[in-house]
Design an enzyme around this catalytic site. Structure first.
Site, PDB file in Angstrom:
ATOM      1  N   CYS A  30      -4.100   9.214   9.928  1.00 18.13           N
ATOM      2  CA  CYS A  30      -3.091   8.720  10.879  1.00 18.13           C
ATOM      3  C   CYS A  30      -3.748   7.924  12.001  1.00 18.13           C
ATOM      4  CB  CYS A  30      -2.340   9.885  11.520  1.00 18.13           C
ATOM      5  SG  CYS A  30      -1.446  10.899  10.365  1.00 18.13           S
TER       6      CYS A  30
HETATM    7  C1  BEZ Z   1      -4.520  12.572   8.003  1.00 14.19           C
HETATM    8  O1  BEZ Z   1      -3.731  11.903   8.648  1.00 14.19           O
HETATM    9  O2  BEZ Z   1      -5.701  12.335   8.025  1.00 14.19           O
HETATM   10  C2  BEZ Z   1      -4.041  13.705   7.146  1.00 14.19           C
HETATM   11  C3  BEZ Z   1      -2.928  14.434   7.548  1.00 14.19           C
HETATM   12  C4  BEZ Z   1      -2.531  15.503   6.769  1.00 14.19           C
HETATM   13  C5  BEZ Z   1      -3.220  15.813   5.598  1.00 14.19           C
HETATM   14  C6  BEZ Z   1      -4.300  15.043   5.208  1.00 14.19           C
HETATM   15  C7  BEZ Z   1      -4.723  13.986   5.989  1.00 14.19           C
END
Ligand code: BEZ
Length: 213
Positions: free
Chosen positions: A45
């Site tokens: 994200c």
């Molecule tokens: C991420 O945004 O890195 C992420 C969020 C939830 C699970 C796996 C990755």
């Protein structure tokens, strides 16, 4: 209920990092991109939000407003945005919805309990100036979205809206387009002064209209 193409984008009022936003009012006459993030302080994200911020001039050029969402509260968003600026080299320059009561996530069916019953999936909704949903995308939490593809689809949607053309497989900006079947050859003469190549009566290829002379 799932949101389908052509549906009116559900309206909402929500707290964001840039104050209270009423979605439809905030959109005004613009196109919109509403996209969700599973959780604050997560790595994928963080990169997506940095990229969306870097692409602001591209979104502005297309008259597109961007708004993000995650189910964490406002103070968490504010702290995370500092990390995003530090690590991605760009400050987040669009509102992030603090959806801790999941009001917007539920309205847009962004939580898929069989994937995860707490976090949203990576949803994208592109909304037209008529407030209708033009595109939906659903990615898993572990896969970052492709923002070049998002801009490409917006370009295609805007060409369809303005010029009645569709875009073929792997189309990119500047490539030939396809005259939509609803346009008769007679109307096409007026709409497409550059002409077209009729490969089949249903497959008429014309130069990209906004690139012609
Ligand atoms: C991420 O945004 O890195 C992420 C969020 C939830 C699970 C796996 C990755």
């Amino acid at each position: 209920m799932a949101i389908r193409l052509g549906d009116e984008a559900p309206d909402f009022t929500a707290e964001t990092t840039q104050g209270t936003v009423n979605f439809h009012e905030w959109l005004g006459d613009s196109w919109g991109v509403l996209f969700s993030h599973p959780k604050d302080y997560t790595p994928v994200c963080t990169t997506e939000l940095g990229m969306a911020a870097k692409l602001k001039p591209e979104f502005d050029k297309r008259n597109v407003k961007v708004i993000g969402l995650s189910v964490d509260p406002l103070d968490s968003h504010m702290g995370w945005e500092k990390d995003i600026e530090e690590t991605q080299g760009t400050a987040v320059n669009f509102p992030m919805i603090a959806d801790s009561d999941r009001k917007v996530s539920d309205l847009y069916d962004m939580i898929h309990p069989n994937a995860n019953d707490t976090f949203t999936v990576r949803s994208v909704f592109v909304v037209g100036p008529d407030k209708k949903v033009k595109l939906t995308l659903t990615y898993p939490a572990s896969t970052g979205r492709n923002f070049d593809e998002l801009l490409r689809v917006i370009d295609s949607l805007q060409l369809t809206a303005k010029y009645s053309v569709a875009t073929p497989v792997n189309w990119k900006d500047g490539d030939d387009c396809i005259i939509v079947p609803a346009v008769s050859n007679e109307d096409a003469k007026e709409k497409f002064p550059a002409g077209w190549n009729e490969i089949k009566p249903y497959l008429r290829v014309t130069p990209q209209p906004n690139k012609v002379g």
